[in-house]
Design an enzyme around this catalytic site. Structure first.
Site, PDB file in Angstrom:
ATOM      1  CG  ASP A 113      -2.011  -1.026   1.172  1.00  0.00           C
ATOM      2  OD1 ASP A 113      -2.385  -1.425   0.048  1.00  0.00           O
ATOM      3  OD2 ASP A 113      -2.505  -1.436   2.242  1.00  0.00           O
TER       4      ASP A 113
ATOM      5  CE1 TYR B 249       4.381  -6.612   3.654  1.00  0.00           C
ATOM      6  CE2 TYR B 249       3.751  -8.918   3.855  1.00  0.00           C
ATOM      7  CZ  TYR B 249       3.740  -7.723   3.159  1.00  0.00           C
ATOM      8  OH  TYR B 249       3.083  -7.650   1.955  1.00  0.00           O
TER       9      TYR B 249
END
Length: 262
Positions: free
Chosen positions: A52, A111
């Site tokens: 994003d 992540y």
């Protein structure tokens, strides 16, 4: 057509996200524009994950099809030349099989999230961390994180616009690490799974921050998970501080990865 895998590093701050968007800057658009300067286009690249706006990449992986038989090193050098001055770099390239896919061939994604605990505004790490002005209890956060491991219905921890067919995912790792950085004390979250739901990692981190601050007990996280209700989630943390750190495949793709595995 020869297919090439690209390992991509980028600063997410100036981009509207990975995915190409009309009239908005994107990482995908930057790389496709650079490719068009090497070979006539149009070019479309596919990525392991569509990060994003504001999310950074340390080890994003994408693939592209080209007409020319490129030496991988020269391909990465040429792309980096044409990507300047944008904060995007091709750190490795490799020739792969024609049926290899950056997204569908991946077996895991990892992540990293950085949370900085200090009151003074971050200068060097501005846009690279989520900053809070209070200390957090890392042990309590880890106790809560452990309750999320394994295979669950993660409806609570996915955004309302998530397009995944099922909310059921298997979370392999959610490790909370306290670190003393040059900027100050940090909490770093290491999160690993085969795939993730939209906003899942940021929902985890925002919820665990509430545990670390003492506003939630670890057992409250279990209750939120079992509720299978987005309204039961804690706050969703901002995107700065989130990095796509690594993408795993059945066999190492890039030369450095093969050397490390041997």
């Amino acid at each position: 057509m020869p297919r090439y895998a690209l390992k991509v590093e980028y600063l997410g701050t100036p981009f509207a996200g990975w995915q190409r968007q009309k009239d908005l800057p994107s990482v995908q658009g930057a790389i496709e524009t650079a490719l068009a300067r090497l070979e006539p286009g149009p070019h479309t690249i596919a990525a392991a994950g569509r990060t994003d706006a504001g999310v950074h990449g340390l080890g994003q992986v994408a693939h592209c099809d080209l007409t020319r038989d490129w030496d991988p090193f020269r391909l990465s050098e040429a792309l980096n030349y044409h990507l300047k001055p944008q904060p995007v770099a091709i750190t490795a390239a490799a020739r792969v099989a024609e049926d290899w896919h950056a997204r569908f061939s991946a077996t895991e994604r990892q992540y990293l999230f950085r949370l900085l605990m200090r009151r003074a505004p971050a200068t060097h790490d501005a846009g690279l961390v989520w900053q809070v002005g209070h200390r957090l209890d890392a042990r309590a956060m880890q106790a809560a994180a452990d309750l999320l491991l394994g295979r669950h219905d993660f409806t609570t921890f996915r955004s309302s616009i998530c397009q995944a067919a099922s909310p059921v995912k298997t979370l392999d790792e959610l490790r909370v690490e306290a670190v003393e950085s040059f900027s100050g004390p940090e909490i770093r979250f290491h999160v690993r799974a085969r795939s993730f739901l939209h906003n899942q990692v940021r929902s985890f981190v925002g919820t665990l921050e509430r545990v670390g601050a003492g506003a939630w007990a670890p057992e409250d996280v279990r209750s939120a998970l079992e509720a299978r209700d987005r309204a039961a989630c804690g706050p969703v943390c901002p995107p700065q501080g989130l990095y796509l750190a690594r993408v795993g495949y059945p066999e190492p793709v890039f030369a450095a990865d093969r050397s490390a595995a041997s």
